[in-house]
Design an enzyme around this catalytic site. Structure first.
Site, short mmCIF file in Angstrom:
data_model
loop_
_atom_site.label_atom_id
_atom_site.label_comp_id
_atom_site.label_asym_id
_atom_site.label_seq_id
_atom_site.Cartn_x
_atom_site.Cartn_y
_atom_site.Cartn_z
N SER A 61 0.88 -1.18 0.00
CA SER A 61 0.00 0.00 0.00
C SER A 61 0.91 1.21 0.00
O SER A 61 2.07 1.12 0.39
CB SER A 61 -0.85 0.00 1.27
OG SER A 61 -1.43 1.27 1.49
N TYR B 259 -1.50 -0.77 10.69
CA TYR B 259 -1.55 -1.06 9.25
C TYR B 259 -0.27 -0.55 8.57
O TYR B 259 0.37 -1.27 7.80
CB TYR B 259 -2.79 -0.39 8.66
CG TYR B 259 -3.05 -0.68 7.19
CD1 TYR B 259 -3.54 -1.91 6.77
CD2 TYR B 259 -2.84 0.31 6.22
CE1 TYR B 259 -3.81 -2.15 5.42
CE2 TYR B 259 -3.12 0.07 4.88
CZ TYR B 259 -3.61 -1.16 4.48
OH TYR B 259 -3.86 -1.39 3.15
N1 LIG Z 1 -8.80 -1.18 -0.37
C1 LIG Z 1 -7.84 -0.27 -0.32
O1 LIG Z 1 -8.11 0.93 -0.20
C2 LIG Z 1 -6.41 -0.69 -0.41
C3 LIG Z 1 -5.44 0.28 -0.67
C4 LIG Z 1 -4.10 -0.10 -0.75
C5 LIG Z 1 -3.76 -1.43 -0.56
N2 LIG Z 1 -4.73 -2.35 -0.30
C6 LIG Z 1 -4.34 -3.73 -0.06
O2 LIG Z 1 -4.87 -4.55 -1.07
C7 LIG Z 1 -5.08 -5.86 -0.55
C8 LIG Z 1 -6.50 -6.33 -0.90
O3 LIG Z 1 -7.42 -5.42 -0.34
P1 LIG Z 1 -8.96 -5.33 -0.75
O4 LIG Z 1 -9.29 -3.90 -0.77
O5 LIG Z 1 -9.23 -6.18 -1.93
O6 LIG Z 1 -9.61 -5.95 0.58
P2 LIG Z 1 -10.79 -7.00 0.80
O7 LIG Z 1 -11.13 -6.90 2.23
O8 LIG Z 1 -11.85 -6.84 -0.22
O9 LIG Z 1 -10.08 -8.40 0.50
C9 LIG Z 1 -9.17 -8.98 1.37
C10 LIG Z 1 -9.38 -10.49 1.36
O10 LIG Z 1 -8.39 -11.07 2.22
C11 LIG Z 1 -9.00 -12.09 2.96
N3 LIG Z 1 -8.28 -12.34 4.19
C12 LIG Z 1 -8.27 -11.61 5.32
N4 LIG Z 1 -7.53 -12.18 6.27
C13 LIG Z 1 -7.06 -13.34 5.73
C14 LIG Z 1 -6.23 -14.38 6.23
N5 LIG Z 1 -5.76 -14.35 7.49
N6 LIG Z 1 -5.93 -15.41 5.41
C15 LIG Z 1 -6.42 -15.44 4.14
N7 LIG Z 1 -7.20 -14.48 3.62
C16 LIG Z 1 -7.52 -13.45 4.41
C17 LIG Z 1 -10.41 -11.59 3.22
O11 LIG Z 1 -11.30 -12.65 3.56
C18 LIG Z 1 -10.75 -10.91 1.91
O12 LIG Z 1 -11.37 -11.81 1.01
C19 LIG Z 1 -4.83 -5.78 0.95
O13 LIG Z 1 -3.53 -6.24 1.24
C20 LIG Z 1 -4.91 -4.29 1.22
O14 LIG Z 1 -4.15 -3.91 2.35
C21 LIG Z 1 -6.05 -2.01 -0.24
#
Ligand SMILES: NC(=O)c1ccc[n+]([C@@H]2O[C@H](COP(=O)([O-])OP(=O)(O)OC[C@H]3O[C@@H](n4cnc5c(N)ncnc54)[C@H](O)[C@@H]3O)[C@@H](O)[C@H]2O)c1
Ligand SMILES: *[C@@H]1O[C@H](CO)[C@@H](O)[C@H](O)[C@H]1NC(C)=O
Ligand SMILES: *[C@@H]1O[C@H](CO)[C@@H](O)[C@H](O)[C@H]1NC(C)=O
Length: 311
Positions: free
Chosen positions: A177, A190
């Site tokens: 991120s 985070y």
């Molecule tokens: N959404 C944002 O604004 C954003 C911005 C920058 C980076 N990110 C990063 O992108 C990645 C995906 O985020 P997203 O927005 O798609 O989130 P999301 O919550 O839609 O998806 C995350 C998925 O990870 C799974 N998960 C959580 N804990 C887990 C575990 N212990 N083992 C296996 N799976 C697990 C959840 O069940 C979910 O399906 C993350 O690493 C997040 O930090 C997100």
């Protein structure tokens, strides 16, 4: 003699730096479509593939000819993703795996190797956030975010990198991120976890390079906020200047970065400038910019995935 060696090494280094700067400028001018390499037939493992950008990456990797292995703690989520992937005609295997559990990661990884084959593209994507001010964070919440967002990457790398090293073939994608390079209030654990994930990524890629493995590529993905629901409720002031990203767009960027063997994706591109400014400007100047966007209040109405995280 020693002086001559030093001067020769210095000139060589400077010429190399100039060469690679020039090379990247030239590549920058070549449209992406011409720089894409085929990744057809690769086996992609995506953690957290049950929702958000994890699911969309699975579909997009399949669309360019990859088979996929889906991991998540949410079984309904990955089942649905698998269905969507199979519609493209590619194969999908799915496994419930809590990536924070080291032994579970190793156990499911050997199952994957037996059932699906050698993973050639590993996408560490699963991630969580607590959404509390530091003084209100429970110890368990801090531990949990570190386990999922940072340490899990070490376990999956341990499980899949050795095979890639043996074959000198593979690609590691770290979905970190921009909070792994810049920090904000209200998300201390985070930021800590994302900085850690970036550090691991950057060190391991240097080790594979030092080992002479030029067939293994690394992509670090540092996006700004994405409209997946993970950051529901989070809002900066004047957000039209830095709009929330669409999940489809970010997932597409990741696949494209793998196809073009791009080392770093920051999206939107404005983030490149922000990282540069953070190092160039005095801290108080940076604070003025943060005050303009009211970033300190951004997390005040955070909802995230709290409502479903109680299962
Ligand atoms: N959404 C944002 O604004 C954003 C911005 C920058 C980076 N990110 C990063 O992108 C990645 C995906 O985020 P997203 O927005 O798609 O989130 P999301 O919550 O839609 O998806 C995350 C998925 O990870 C799974 N998960 C959580 N804990 C887990 C575990 N212990 N083992 C296996 N799976 C697990 C959840 O069940 C979910 O399906 C993350 O690493 C997040 O930090 C997100
Ligand atoms: C699991 O995934 C399903 C389908 O995407 C979703 O409706 C549900 O809310 C998720 N459950 C949890 C606990 O995240
Ligand atoms: C910490 O939590 C308490 C109780 O919910 C709340 O009243 C307080 O405002 C919180 N403090 C911060 C800094 O968020």
């Amino acid at each position: 003699m020693i002086l001559i060696d030093f001067l020769l090494d210095l000139v060589w280094m400077i010429l190399s730096v100039l060469y690679y700067v020039g090379e990247s400028l030239v590549l920058f001018l070549v449209p992406t479509a011409f720089r894409k390499k085929s990744i057809e037939g690769e086996l992609v493992l995506i953690t957290g593939a049950g929702s958000g950008i994890g699911r969309l990456q699975a579909i997009k990797f399949a669309a360019v000819g990859c088979d996929v292995v889906l991991w998540d703690i949410n079984s309904t989520g990955i089942e649905e993703t698998a269905k969507l992937v199979r519609k493209t005609g590619r194969k999908a295997w799915y496994y419930v795996c809590d990536v924070s559990k080291r032994e579970k990661v190793y156990e499911v990884a050997s199952k994957v190797k037996r059932e699906a084959g050698m993973v050639t593209i590993l996408v560490n994507n699963a991630g969580i956030i607590a959404g509390q001010k530091f003084i209100n964070l429970t110890d368990d919440a801090i531990q949990r975010t570190m386990d999922v967002n940072a340490l899990a990457h070490a376990w999956t790398l341990k499980a899949f990198l050795p095979d890639m090293m043996k074959k000198d073939h593979g690609h590691i994608v770290t979905i970190a991120s921009i909070m792994g390079e810049l920090s904000a209030a209200g998300m201390s654990e985070y930021c800590m976890s994302k900085f850690a994930a970036v550090g691991l990524h950057e060190s391991v890629l240097r080790e594979t390079r030092a080992a002479g493995k030029r067939g293994i590529h690394f992509t670090l993905v540092n996006p700004y906020m994405i409209n997946t629901g993970m950051f529901a409720g989070t809002k900066i002031r004047y957000e039209m200047i830095v709009p929330t990203l669409e999940p489809e767009y970010v997932a597409g960027k990741v696949v494209e970065a793998v196809q073009t063997q791009t080392a770093l994706v920051r999206t939107p591109v404005l983030l490149h400038l922000m990282v540069l400014l953070k190092d160039l400007l005095p801290q108080k100047a940076i604070f003025s910019m943060e005050d303009f966007f009211e970033t300190a209040k951004a997390m005040d109405n955070f909802v995230g995935r709290r409502h479903i995280k109680n299962s």
